[in-house]
Design an enzyme around this catalytic site. Structure first.
Site, short mmCIF file in Angstrom:
data_model
loop_
_atom_site.label_atom_id
_atom_site.label_comp_id
_atom_site.label_asym_id
_atom_site.label_seq_id
_atom_site.Cartn_x
_atom_site.Cartn_y
_atom_site.Cartn_z
N CYS A 1 -1.75 -24.39 14.58
CA CYS A 1 -0.32 -24.61 14.32
C CYS A 1 0.37 -25.26 15.53
O CYS A 1 0.09 -26.40 15.85
CB CYS A 1 0.33 -23.29 13.90
SG CYS A 1 1.87 -23.52 13.02
N HIS B 1 -3.43 -20.94 9.64
CA HIS B 1 -3.68 -19.84 10.59
C HIS B 1 -4.90 -19.01 10.19
O HIS B 1 -4.73 -18.03 9.44
CB HIS B 1 -2.46 -18.91 10.60
CG HIS B 1 -1.26 -19.49 11.27
ND1 HIS B 1 -1.01 -19.34 12.61
CD2 HIS B 1 -0.24 -20.23 10.78
CE1 HIS B 1 0.13 -19.95 12.92
NE2 HIS B 1 0.61 -20.50 11.84
N GLU C 1 -6.38 -16.82 11.89
CA GLU C 1 -6.23 -15.45 12.41
C GLU C 1 -5.42 -14.57 11.47
O GLU C 1 -5.45 -13.35 11.57
CB GLU C 1 -5.61 -15.49 13.82
CG GLU C 1 -4.11 -15.67 13.90
CD GLU C 1 -3.65 -17.12 13.72
OE1 GLU C 1 -4.46 -17.96 13.31
OE2 GLU C 1 -2.46 -17.39 13.99
#
Lengths: 227, 83
Positions: free
Chosen positions: A89, A197, A199
């Site tokens: 990002c 993302h 994660e």
């Protein structure tokens, strides 16, 4: 324990640093540390993460000021020597601004901040970032950005395609990105930049672990290269 | 002392969605003669330089290094002597 040593760069305004720390440290049990941008050095870390957020408040342009932050010189030297760097990002925006990846990220075509889970297609699974995926596999990963509209000139796009640098594309383009690009790697294949993302899709408790394989495969590839 | 008035905009060949949205709004207000709208940034620098040429050189370097992104933005500037 994998021998990867993850360093997560923290800029003023980074806000996904703890998420990615949690995945590496607590879920994948990898040696993980934060690197405050002013410390100016990546120390003994062999995997560098530029996390999501709004470094320097996105002033001027996303990532434009972070690229001159004192740690970025060390990150760039490490990357040019073949060290593994992942920009997620805002981290992707920083890598483009720093010239470590081609192109740049513009305002979303629909002018909206888009925060939702999107479907990505794995376009290349021969990269150290994607070995755990099948080619053309569709995975679900959250996005949350207002400026993720990838752009580069025609010549750069031809090179991206010719060198198999496009790793992920959107199946339903949420932001106007050229050729549906969601994530790319550099020519030397050691730097990854992506708007989604991984994660945020790594903890079983959150119901989606499609992103975990990406972070896992990176930690493992460093372990192999060390052995 | 010189003032550098810098304009930065998204390259002409690239779609400027913000400009398009504003253009639609202008058209709905009846500004039918407006054919194109592009939105950019304005930056003003106060430069302590000995000559206009030096102020120009500094402005160009600042734009190339930081103020504009060469991948998708164009810039122009005008240098005025501060009175």
């Amino acid at each position: 324990m994998p021998s990867g040593k993850v360093g997560i760069v923290v800029f003023p305004g980074s806000n996904c640093d703890h998420d990615v720390y949690n995945v590496f440290k607590n879920i994948l049990a990898v040696d993980t540390e934060f690197l405050w941008h002013k410390d100016g050095s990546i120390g003994d870390r062999n995997i560098i993460i530029l996390p999501g957020g709004f470094s320097y408040g996105d002033y001027l342009r996303c990532g434009a000021i972070s690229k001159f932050s004192s740690i970025m010189k060390d990150v760039a030297d490490f990357a040019r020597k073949g060290g593994i760097v992942i920009g997620i990002c805002n981290g992707f925006q920083v890598l483009c601004e720093a010239g470590l990846l081609p192109g740049g990220l513009m305002r979303n075509e629909n002018l909206k901040f888009v925060c939702k889970t999107v479907t990505l297609k794995v376009e290349n699974n021969k990269s150290i970032f994607t070995t755990e995926y099948k080619i053309k596999e569709e995975i679900n990963i959250p996005i949350a950005h207002g400026e993720g509209n990838y752009y580069c000139d025609e010549e750069s796009l031809t090179r991206l395609i010719g060198n198999n640098q496009i790793l992920f594309t959107y199946t339903d383009n949420p932001n106007g990105s050229l050729s549906n690009i969601a994530g790319i790697q550099n020519v030397k294949r050691n730097i990854l930049g992506m708007m989604p993302h991984p994660e945020r899709a790594s903890d079983e408790m959150l119901g989606n672990t499609d992103g975990r394989r990406l972070l896992e495969s990176v930690a493992e590839s460093v372990a192999e290269s060390v052995l | 002392m010189f003032i550098s008035k810098i304009n930065i905009s998204i390259r002409k060949t690239i779609l400027d969605p913000q400009g398009k949205a504003v253009e639609h709004s202008l058209k709905s207000l009846g500004f039918n003669s407006i054919e194109d709208t592009r939105i950019g940034k304005y930056i003003e620098l106060k430069i302590n330089a000995d000559s206009k040429e030096e102020a120009e050189r500094i402005s160009k370097e600042a734009c190339d290094k930081l103020l504009a992104n060469p991948v998708m933005e164009d810039y122009s500037f005008e240098i005025l002597k501060e009175t």
